[in-house]
Write an enzyme that holds these catalytic residues in place. Structure first.
Site, PDB file in Angstrom:
ATOM      1  N   CYS A   9      15.156   0.596  -3.994  1.00  0.00           N
ATOM      2  CA  CYS A   9      15.951  -0.377  -2.756  1.00  0.00           C
ATOM      3  C   CYS A   9      15.784   1.331  -1.604  1.00  0.00           C
ATOM      4  O   CYS A   9      14.299   1.574  -1.337  1.00  0.00           O
ATOM      5  CB  CYS A   9      17.077   0.728  -3.582  1.00  0.00           C
ATOM      6  N   ASN A  12      16.405   5.321  -3.938  1.00  0.00           N
ATOM      7  CA  ASN A  12      16.343   5.904  -4.756  1.00  0.00           C
ATOM      8  C   ASN A  12      17.081   6.473  -5.708  1.00  0.00           C
ATOM      9  O   ASN A  12      16.152   7.274  -6.698  1.00  0.00           O
ATOM     10  CB  ASN A  12      14.899   5.555  -5.623  1.00  0.00           C
ATOM     11  N   CYS A  14      20.901   5.534  -5.732  1.00  0.00           N
ATOM     12  CA  CYS A  14      21.944   4.259  -6.487  1.00  0.00           C
ATOM     13  C   CYS A  14      21.186   2.632  -6.976  1.00  0.00           C
ATOM     14  O   CYS A  14      21.666   2.762  -8.377  1.00  0.00           O
ATOM     15  CB  CYS A  14      22.701   3.909  -5.462  1.00  0.00           C
ATOM     16  N   ARG A  15      21.350   2.259  -6.329  1.00  0.00           N
ATOM     17  CA  ARG A  15      20.759   0.352  -6.201  1.00  0.00           C
ATOM     18  C   ARG A  15      19.551   0.640  -7.577  1.00  0.00           C
ATOM     19  O   ARG A  15      19.662  -0.049  -9.071  1.00  0.00           O
ATOM     20  CB  ARG A  15      20.736  -0.493  -5.540  1.00  0.00           C
ATOM     21  N   SER A  16      18.601   1.301  -7.329  1.00  0.00           N
ATOM     22  CA  SER A  16      17.023   0.841  -7.730  1.00  0.00           C
ATOM     23  C   SER A  16      17.165   1.464  -8.936  1.00  0.00           C
ATOM     24  O   SER A  16      16.632   1.412  -9.778  1.00  0.00           O
ATOM     25  CB  SER A  16      15.822   1.106  -7.338  1.00  0.00           C
ATOM     26  N   ASP A 124      25.104  -1.678  -0.785  1.00  0.00           N
ATOM     27  CA  ASP A 124      24.478  -0.174  -1.176  1.00  0.00           C
ATOM     28  C   ASP A 124      25.951   0.419  -1.404  1.00  0.00           C
ATOM     29  O   ASP A 124      26.794   0.807  -0.549  1.00  0.00           O
ATOM     30  CB  ASP A 124      24.224  -0.285  -0.110  1.00  0.00           C
TER      31      ASP A 124
HETATM   32  P1  4NP Z   1      20.242   3.329  -2.881  1.00  0.00           P
HETATM   33  O1  4NP Z   1      21.499   4.123  -1.681  1.00  0.00           O
HETATM   34  O2  4NP Z   1      19.492   2.846  -1.522  1.00  0.00           O
HETATM   35  O3  4NP Z   1      20.859   2.296  -3.297  1.00  0.00           O
HETATM   36  O4  4NP Z   1      19.075   3.961  -2.967  1.00  0.00           O
HETATM   37  C1  4NP Z   1      21.456   5.285  -0.583  1.00  0.00           C
HETATM   38  C2  4NP Z   1      21.550   5.906  -1.476  1.00  0.00           C
HETATM   39  C3  4NP Z   1      21.263   7.718  -0.003  1.00  0.00           C
HETATM   40  C4  4NP Z   1      21.377   6.824   1.703  1.00  0.00           C
HETATM   41  C5  4NP Z   1      21.416   5.335   1.927  1.00  0.00           C
HETATM   42  C6  4NP Z   1      21.386   4.419   0.418  1.00  0.00           C
HETATM   43  N1  4NP Z   1      21.201   7.626   1.911  1.00  0.00           N
HETATM   44  O5  4NP Z   1      21.109   7.458   3.744  1.00  0.00           O
HETATM   45  O6  4NP Z   1      20.733   8.903   2.372  1.00  0.00           O
END
Ligand code: 4NP
Length: 152
Positions: A9, A12, A14-16, A124
């Site tokens: 994702c 790294n 939340c989703r992955s 997300d």
């Molecule tokens: P992920 O979500 O891609 O599912 O881990 C996010 C986590 C942090 C951020 C964006 C998306 N960020 O902007 O810090």
């Protein structure tokens, strides 16, 4: 031969990592031998544990993500893994840009493995603040992919 699967994702956190934790748990339950990891296309959270609210929601559904730490995806992942499952189309295009010349490792939208006609991208939760829906979608895709790998 044991399959190696990488979940990707953006951050790294939340989703992955949720996909990694859920897939590992459900694969173990099913008897499928598989190695899993996760990575982010960005370097924003390298070394961080999964996001607090994500960990809490996952814990509530029976998945402990606390030992996981974020890392950034790299070209090497194309040779280290048999399959790369991305959470959205943006992740897919970022990963495709890292693909070494001649490498044939499939990069697939993870939700394409879920049965039925749900969404094709995992929303997300860092932005939507809904931490439950991604877990439900990830469980469905995990079950679909595990069933496919068990048939092979
Ligand atoms: P992920 O979500 O891609 O599912 O881990 C996010 C986590 C942090 C951020 C964006 C998306 N960020 O902007 O810090």
């Amino acid at each position: 031969m044991t399959q190696c699967i990488l979940f990707v994702c953006l951050g790294n956190i939340c989703r992955s990592p949720t996909a990694e934790g859920v897939f590992r748990a459900l694969a173990e339950e099913s008897g499928l031998e598989v190695e899993v990891d996760s990575a982010g296309t960005s370097d924003w959270h390298v070394g961080d544990p999964p996001y607090g609210p994500m960990q809490l929601a996952a814990k509530g559904r029976g998945y402990d993500l606390s030992a996981l730490r974020a890392r950034q995806a790299s070209a090497r992942d194309f040779t280290d893994f048999d399959l790369i499952c991305v959470m959205d189309e943006k992740n897919r295009s970022t990963m495709e840009a890292l693909r070494p010349a001649g490498n044939k490792t499939p990069v697939q939208l993870f939700l394409d493995h879920a049965e039925g006609t749900g969404p094709r991208e995992v929303p997300d939760p860092y932005y939507t603040r809904d931490f439950e829906t991604p877990i439900t979608l990830i469980e469905a895709a995990s079950r679909g992919l595990i069933a496919q790998l068990l048939r092979q």
